[in-house]
Design an enzyme around this catalytic site. Sequence first.
Site, short mmCIF file in Angstrom:
data_model
loop_
_atom_site.label_atom_id
_atom_site.label_comp_id
_atom_site.label_asym_id
_atom_site.label_seq_id
_atom_site.Cartn_x
_atom_site.Cartn_y
_atom_site.Cartn_z
N SER A 1 -6.84 0.37 31.96
CA SER A 1 -5.97 -0.98 32.06
C SER A 1 -4.56 -0.51 32.39
O SER A 1 -3.78 0.24 31.44
CB SER A 1 -5.80 -2.01 31.18
OG SER A 1 -4.81 -3.00 31.55
N HIS B 1 -8.64 -0.89 36.10
CA HIS B 1 -8.59 -2.48 35.64
C HIS B 1 -7.09 -2.87 36.04
O HIS B 1 -6.07 -2.03 35.41
CB HIS B 1 -8.93 -2.66 33.97
CG HIS B 1 -9.05 -3.88 33.63
ND1 HIS B 1 -10.29 -4.77 34.16
CD2 HIS B 1 -8.00 -4.49 33.15
CE1 HIS B 1 -9.91 -5.96 33.50
NE2 HIS B 1 -8.45 -5.94 32.85
N ASP C 1 -4.45 -5.82 35.62
CA ASP C 1 -4.20 -7.35 34.94
C ASP C 1 -2.92 -8.01 35.61
O ASP C 1 -2.17 -7.67 35.62
CB ASP C 1 -3.88 -7.00 33.42
CG ASP C 1 -5.06 -6.40 32.50
OD1 ASP C 1 -5.83 -7.16 32.60
OD2 ASP C 1 -4.83 -5.35 32.05
N MET D 1 -0.80 -11.25 35.97
CA MET D 1 -0.48 -12.28 34.92
C MET D 1 0.72 -13.15 35.73
O MET D 1 1.59 -12.57 36.14
CB MET D 1 0.06 -11.65 33.61
CG MET D 1 -0.95 -10.97 32.94
SD MET D 1 -0.17 -10.24 31.31
CE MET D 1 -1.50 -9.19 30.78
N HIS E 1 -8.30 -8.44 37.13
CA HIS E 1 -8.36 -9.29 36.24
C HIS E 1 -7.39 -10.19 36.33
O HIS E 1 -6.10 -10.11 36.23
CB HIS E 1 -8.30 -8.68 34.95
CG HIS E 1 -8.36 -9.75 33.74
ND1 HIS E 1 -8.29 -9.25 32.40
CD2 HIS E 1 -8.65 -11.02 33.63
CE1 HIS E 1 -8.13 -10.19 31.61
NE2 HIS E 1 -8.57 -11.39 32.25
N MET F 1 -5.28 -13.36 35.42
CA MET F 1 -4.90 -14.36 34.47
C MET F 1 -3.77 -15.55 35.03
O MET F 1 -2.45 -15.33 34.78
CB MET F 1 -4.35 -13.72 33.17
CG MET F 1 -5.32 -12.87 32.60
SD MET F 1 -4.86 -11.37 31.38
CE MET F 1 -4.85 -10.08 32.52
N MET G 1 -13.08 -11.80 26.62
CA MET G 1 -11.83 -11.18 26.18
C MET G 1 -12.12 -11.03 24.50
O MET G 1 -12.44 -12.05 23.94
CB MET G 1 -10.90 -12.38 26.28
CG MET G 1 -10.30 -12.31 27.88
SD MET G 1 -9.83 -10.85 28.52
CE MET G 1 -8.49 -10.39 27.74
N GLY H 1 -0.89 -6.23 26.08
CA GLY H 1 -1.75 -5.17 25.81
C GLY H 1 -1.19 -4.97 24.35
O GLY H 1 -0.40 -5.30 23.76
N GLY H 2 -2.14 -4.12 23.54
CA GLY H 2 -1.79 -3.53 22.35
C GLY H 2 -2.18 -4.54 21.40
O GLY H 2 -1.53 -4.44 20.10
N ASP I 1 -12.73 -6.68 27.11
CA ASP I 1 -11.17 -6.34 27.43
C ASP I 1 -10.40 -6.85 26.23
O ASP I 1 -10.20 -8.00 25.60
CB ASP I 1 -10.86 -7.30 28.59
CG ASP I 1 -9.54 -6.86 29.20
OD1 ASP I 1 -8.77 -5.97 28.52
OD2 ASP I 1 -9.10 -7.44 30.34
N GLY J 1 -8.08 -4.67 22.66
CA GLY J 1 -8.13 -3.81 21.67
C GLY J 1 -9.22 -2.76 21.51
O GLY J 1 -9.88 -2.48 20.40
N SER K 1 -3.65 0.54 25.98
CA SER K 1 -3.19 1.27 25.06
C SER K 1 -3.78 2.50 24.41
O SER K 1 -3.27 3.54 24.06
CB SER K 1 -2.46 0.59 23.90
OG SER K 1 -3.48 -0.42 23.31
C1 DX5 Z 1 -4.75 -8.33 28.10
C2 DX5 Z 1 -5.28 -7.64 29.28
C3 DX5 Z 1 -5.69 -6.20 28.84
C4 DX5 Z 1 -4.89 -5.40 28.30
C5 DX5 Z 1 -5.66 -4.24 27.26
O1 DX5 Z 1 -4.50 -9.77 28.53
O2 DX5 Z 1 -6.24 -8.27 29.96
O3 DX5 Z 1 -6.78 -5.66 29.95
O4 DX5 Z 1 -4.15 -4.47 29.07
O5 DX5 Z 1 -4.84 -3.65 26.50
P1 DX5 Z 1 -5.19 -2.99 25.31
O6 DX5 Z 1 -6.49 -2.02 25.70
O7 DX5 Z 1 -4.06 -2.32 24.72
O8 DX5 Z 1 -5.71 -4.20 24.54
ZN ZN Z 2 -7.67 -7.36 31.46
#
Ligand code: DX5
Ligand code: ZN
Length: 225
Positions: free
Chosen positions: A12, A37, A39, A41, A70, A72, A141, A148-149, A176, A178, A199
């Site tokens: 991502s 990927h 994201d 938002m 993706h 959101m 999810m 992230g993270g 997706d 962690g 991450s």
């Molecule tokens: C979270 C995103 C993920 C995110 C994952 O809302 O959809 O794709 O980037 O990040 P990590 O792998 O750090 O959890």
């Molecule tokens: Zn995502």
Amino acid sequence: MTFDRAVKIAPSILAADFAQLGAEIRAAEGAGADWMHLDVMDGHFVPNLSFGPAVCAALRPHIRTVMDVHLMIAPVDPLITAFADAGADVLTAHVEAGPHPHRTLQAIRGAGMRAGLALNPGTPAAAAEPLLELCDLVLVMTVNPGFGGQSFLDQTAKIAALRGMIGDRPIHLEVDGGIGPETAPKAAQAGADVLVAGSAVFGGDPDDYAARIGAIRAAAEGTWT
Ligand code: DX5
Ligand code: ZN
């Protein structure tokens, strides 16, 4: 885009250096990424903003693998054409994003993309069942979306239930949030074939990306030590 159930690592770019996304994508793909990927938002469906169709379009020429977008965002439908024009291969919308998910999935396919359906951690597998015939991918999810993270939430039972519902149908099962070498095995053993990792791949020295992607893949395939 052909279908198979081999483990695919989808870095991502949310965790990448936004000042040099083209170079980050090239580094990740050179390091073995199977999909990329992206994201999106909106600061409404999730409490964060990232980027939209213009940035996706600008990144398209840098992506040689699969452009996995993706969303959101809510509402979804008014922007589907914009993401088709941006060149998305897979466009995933959340089942929680609106009252008419059948229409959204039909519109995504109608615009020439593969249609994905994402489920928040609090949404049961059963929410996807009546929609599977319109899905090319289901995204589970393993964090609440937006950042992230975050720490991995165990969704093993949901992933396994969806894998059973999917059966022989050519539908990818993506996880997706962690995901890293410690958590990838749970997701893969439960039946996920596309593993998103932000991450755990990006940040620091791009020369390390191959080792990071390799560690996630090996863990998912059960060969990590
Ligand atoms: C979270 C995103 C993920 C995110 C994952 O809302 O959809 O794709 O980037 O990040 P990590 O792998 O750090 O959890
Ligand atoms: Zn995502």
